[in-house]
Design a protein around this motif. Structure first.
Motif, PDB file in Angstrom:
ATOM      1  N   LEU A 156       0.797  -1.219   0.000  1.00 39.46           N
ATOM      2  CA  LEU A 156       0.000   0.000   0.000  1.00 39.46           C
ATOM      3  C   LEU A 156       0.833   1.274   0.000  1.00 39.46           C
ATOM      4  O   LEU A 156       0.403   2.296  -0.557  1.00 39.46           O
ATOM      5  N   LEU A 157       2.011   1.229   0.610  1.00 40.93           N
ATOM      6  CA  LEU A 157       2.820   2.440   0.787  1.00 40.93           C
ATOM      7  C   LEU A 157       4.238   2.234   0.272  1.00 40.93           C
ATOM      8  O   LEU A 157       4.827   1.156   0.440  1.00 40.93           O
ATOM      9  N   GLU A 158       4.772   3.288  -0.338  1.00 40.40           N
ATOM     10  CA  GLU A 158       6.193   3.360  -0.656  1.00 40.40           C
ATOM     11  C   GLU A 158       6.860   4.163   0.440  1.00 40.40           C
ATOM     12  O   GLU A 158       6.470   5.298   0.712  1.00 40.40           O
ATOM     13  N   ARG A 159       7.829   3.565   1.107  1.00 43.61           N
ATOM     14  CA  ARG A 159       8.481   4.209   2.233  1.00 43.61           C
ATOM     15  C   ARG A 159       9.897   4.599   1.845  1.00 43.61           C
ATOM     16  O   ARG A 159      10.650   3.777   1.328  1.00 43.61           O
ATOM     17  N   THR A 160      10.254   5.823   2.124  1.00 42.55           N
ATOM     18  CA  THR A 160      11.634   6.287   1.980  1.00 42.55           C
ATOM     19  C   THR A 160      12.021   6.955   3.294  1.00 42.55           C
ATOM     20  O   THR A 160      11.202   7.116   4.198  1.00 42.55           O
ATOM     21  N   THR A 161      13.265   7.335   3.399  1.00 39.83           N
ATOM     22  CA  THR A 161      13.703   7.992   4.637  1.00 39.83           C
ATOM     23  C   THR A 161      13.062   9.355   4.803  1.00 39.83           C
ATOM     24  O   THR A 161      12.997   9.879   5.919  1.00 39.83           O
ATOM     25  N   ARG A 162      12.585   9.959   3.721  1.00 40.85           N
ATOM     26  CA  ARG A 162      12.025  11.302   3.807  1.00 40.85           C
ATOM     27  C   ARG A 162      10.511  11.371   3.688  1.00 40.85           C
ATOM     28  O   ARG A 162       9.907  12.355   4.115  1.00 40.85           O
ATOM     29  N   SER A 163       9.900  10.379   3.052  1.00 40.47           N
ATOM     30  CA  SER A 163       8.461  10.500   2.799  1.00 40.47           C
ATOM     31  C   SER A 163       7.794   9.138   2.718  1.00 40.47           C
ATOM     32  O   SER A 163       8.460   8.105   2.610  1.00 40.47           O
ATOM     33  N   VAL A 164       6.494   9.194   2.769  1.00 44.57           N
ATOM     34  CA  VAL A 164       5.645   8.014   2.603  1.00 44.57           C
ATOM     35  C   VAL A 164       4.568   8.379   1.600  1.00 44.57           C
ATOM     36  O   VAL A 164       3.936   9.431   1.720  1.00 44.57           O
ATOM     37  N   ARG A 165       4.367   7.550   0.587  1.00 49.73           N
ATOM     38  CA  ARG A 165       3.311   7.822  -0.376  1.00 49.73           C
ATOM     39  C   ARG A 165       2.615   6.533  -0.753  1.00 49.73           C
ATOM     40  O   ARG A 165       3.180   5.443  -0.628  1.00 49.73           O
ATOM     41  N   LEU A 166       1.387   6.669  -1.194  1.00 43.39           N
ATOM     42  CA  LEU A 166       0.606   5.511  -1.598  1.00 43.39           C
ATOM     43  C   LEU A 166       1.109   4.948  -2.922  1.00 43.39           C
ATOM     44  O   LEU A 166       1.454   5.694  -3.845  1.00 43.39           O
ATOM     45  N   THR A 167       1.134   3.612  -3.022  1.00 43.79           N
ATOM     46  CA  THR A 167       1.345   2.981  -4.312  1.00 43.79           C
ATOM     47  C   THR A 167       0.082   3.148  -5.150  1.00 43.79           C
ATOM     48  O   THR A 167      -0.962   3.601  -4.647  1.00 43.79           O
ATOM     49  N   ASP A 168       0.155   2.786  -6.414  1.00 38.71           N
ATOM     50  CA  ASP A 168      -1.046   2.873  -7.251  1.00 38.71           C
ATOM     51  C   ASP A 168      -2.167   1.997  -6.690  1.00 38.71           C
ATOM     52  O   ASP A 168      -3.325   2.418  -6.627  1.00 38.71           O
ATOM     53  N   GLU A 169      -1.787   0.761  -6.269  1.00 37.74           N
ATOM     54  CA  GLU A 169      -2.805  -0.130  -5.679  1.00 37.74           C
ATOM     55  C   GLU A 169      -3.308   0.447  -4.358  1.00 37.74           C
ATOM     56  O   GLU A 169      -4.495   0.371  -4.037  1.00 37.74           O
ATOM     57  N   GLY A 170      -2.369   1.038  -3.602  1.00 39.77           N
ATOM     58  CA  GLY A 170      -2.750   1.645  -2.327  1.00 39.77           C
ATOM     59  C   GLY A 170      -3.690   2.816  -2.519  1.00 39.77           C
ATOM     60  O   GLY A 170      -4.636   2.999  -1.726  1.00 39.77           O
ATOM     61  N   ALA A 171      -3.458   3.621  -3.563  1.00 40.12           N
ATOM     62  CA  ALA A 171      -4.313   4.775  -3.828  1.00 40.12           C
ATOM     63  C   ALA A 171      -5.726   4.322  -4.179  1.00 40.12           C
ATOM     64  O   ALA A 171      -6.705   4.923  -3.733  1.00 40.12           O
ATOM     65  N   ARG A 172      -5.834   3.241  -4.981  1.00 41.63           N
ATOM     66  CA  ARG A 172      -7.169   2.737  -5.334  1.00 41.63           C
ATOM     67  C   ARG A 172      -7.869   2.172  -4.099  1.00 41.63           C
ATOM     68  O   ARG A 172      -9.063   2.419  -3.889  1.00 41.63           O
ATOM     69  N   PHE A 173      -7.105   1.422  -3.299  1.00 32.77           N
ATOM     70  CA  PHE A 173      -7.694   0.866  -2.076  1.00 32.77           C
ATOM     71  C   PHE A 173      -8.153   1.985  -1.141  1.00 32.77           C
ATOM     72  O   PHE A 173      -9.263   1.948  -0.596  1.00 32.77           O
ATOM     73  N   TYR A 174      -7.301   2.985  -0.964  1.00 29.76           N
ATOM     74  CA  TYR A 174      -7.622   4.088  -0.052  1.00 29.76           C
ATOM     75  C   TYR A 174      -8.854   4.847  -0.529  1.00 29.76           C
ATOM     76  O   TYR A 174      -9.729   5.216   0.265  1.00 29.76           O
ATOM     77  N   ALA A 175      -8.970   5.062  -1.847  1.00 33.22           N
ATOM     78  CA  ALA A 175     -10.128   5.779  -2.389  1.00 33.22           C
ATOM     79  C   ALA A 175     -11.431   5.025  -2.132  1.00 33.22           C
ATOM     80  O   ALA A 175     -12.494   5.628  -1.960  1.00 33.22           O
ATOM     81  N   GLN A 176     -11.343   3.696  -2.064  1.00 34.32           N
ATOM     82  CA  GLN A 176     -12.542   2.896  -1.832  1.00 34.32           C
ATOM     83  C   GLN A 176     -12.937   2.845  -0.355  1.00 34.32           C
ATOM     84  O   GLN A 176     -14.124   2.837  -0.022  1.00 34.32           O
ATOM     85  N   VAL A 177     -11.930   2.819   0.519  1.00 31.96           N
ATOM     86  CA  VAL A 177     -12.257   2.613   1.927  1.00 31.96           C
ATOM     87  C   VAL A 177     -12.544   3.903   2.685  1.00 31.96           C
ATOM     88  O   VAL A 177     -13.249   3.871   3.702  1.00 31.96           O
TER      89      VAL A 177
END
Length: 298
Positions: free
Chosen positions: A51-72
């Motif tokens: 669901l998430l791409e994690r880096t040392t500076r930021s966290v962002r939704l993956t494409d699948e995560g963005a679709r899942f988040y939009a639904q829930v």
């Protein structure tokens, strides 16, 4: 089947997205950053999606995560709204109130005054069921019950509303034909109207009380009823002497339709109770109804 851990993981995901980092999500939820990370990992394992791409500076939704988040997210909003509505129902007197009521109390006390209660709470719908026995309040879907007599052994919460006098009465027509008993012993020579105890199926025993003195009455009857309205009707018709509750009958005594035969024996009392399922989280509609019963019986 509902999975509470899945819902918890979705809530954590929403906090991460809204806060932009695990640290801010942890602060908002009262968790540690590692706790937030573990919750997200469990959610990803549960649905088998990163669901998430994690880096040392930021966290962002993956494409699948963005679709899942939009639904829930709309579903989370619906859950929050439902919780808010439920909490409001606990505080507001509204909705449907199902009442299991003793027939005597319903006919002579509650029924004539119910309009006042409904005017006071216009968002409330009332369903009244008159029964001689309390039955299974929860299984029957009842919110509250009102009954005379000492509480049976039950898991229900019982609150005493009042105590009413038990009085021995007759109609003037009966007294004119058969005379008035002058002493408790005289009742043995009169026709009585028996009322059936719903717990035993037998007629209630008659007695008189004055202070600590108790006199058991010898009684005879050709009439046994299990309905308070019938007791009142047959007594008013002059068919016999009856023992009834004073509550609800004051107008009959004041108008002379009934005569209290032993006013100097005033101390036989019978309690009235309200029953409801739980002491915790009592709905406002139940509290309001019980308070109203206390008001009209005071």
């Amino acid at each position: 089947m509902f999975d509470g851990r899945l819902l918890n993981g979705v809530s954590v995901l929403a906090a991460v997205v809204e806060g932009g980092s695990f640290v801010r999500a942890a602060e908002a939820l009262g968790l540690s950053p590692s706790g937030v990370s573990r919750a997200i990992a469990r959610l990803e394992a549960r649905i088998n999606v990163r669901l998430l791409e994690r880096t040392t500076r930021s966290v962002r939704l993956t494409d699948e995560g963005a679709r899942f988040y939009a639904q829930v997210v709309p579903l989370l909003g619906g859950i929050e709204e439902a919780a808010t509505n439920a909490a409001g129902a606990m505080q507001s007197v509204r909705g449907r109130l199902r009442i299991n009521v003793d027939p005597y109390f319903s006919r002579l006390v509650l029924g004539p005054r119910l309009g006042t209660f409904m005017d006071r709470y216009p968002e409330l719908q009332i369903e009244i069921f008159t029964r001689n026995e309390i039955g299974d309040l929860i299984a029957d879907g009842m919110d509250v019950a009102v009954r005379f007599g000492e509480p049976p052994q039950t898991s229900l919460i019982a609150r005493q509303l009042m105590q009413t006098r038990v009085i021995t009465v007759a109609a003037p027509a009966y007294i004119e034909r058969h005379g008035r008993p002058k002493t408790p012993a005289d009742v043995a020579r009169h026709s009585c109207i028996f009322y059936q105890d719903p717990r035993t199926g037998r007629a209630f025993e008659w007695e008189l009380r004055r202070g600590k003195k108790v006199v058991e009455l010898e009684t005879h009857s050709r009439i046994l009823v299990n309905d308070a309205g019938t007791t009142l009707a047959t007594c008013l018709a002059g068919l016999g002497i009856a023992q009834v509750f004073l509550i609800g009958l004051r107008e009959y005594l004041d108008s002379g339709q009934l005569v209290d035969l032993f006013p100097d024996w005033p101390d036989e009392l019978f309690p009235l109770y309200a029953f409801y399922p739980s002491r915790q989280h009592v709905p406002a509609k139940v509290r309001a109804f019980i308070d109203f019963c206390v008001e009209i019986t005071g």
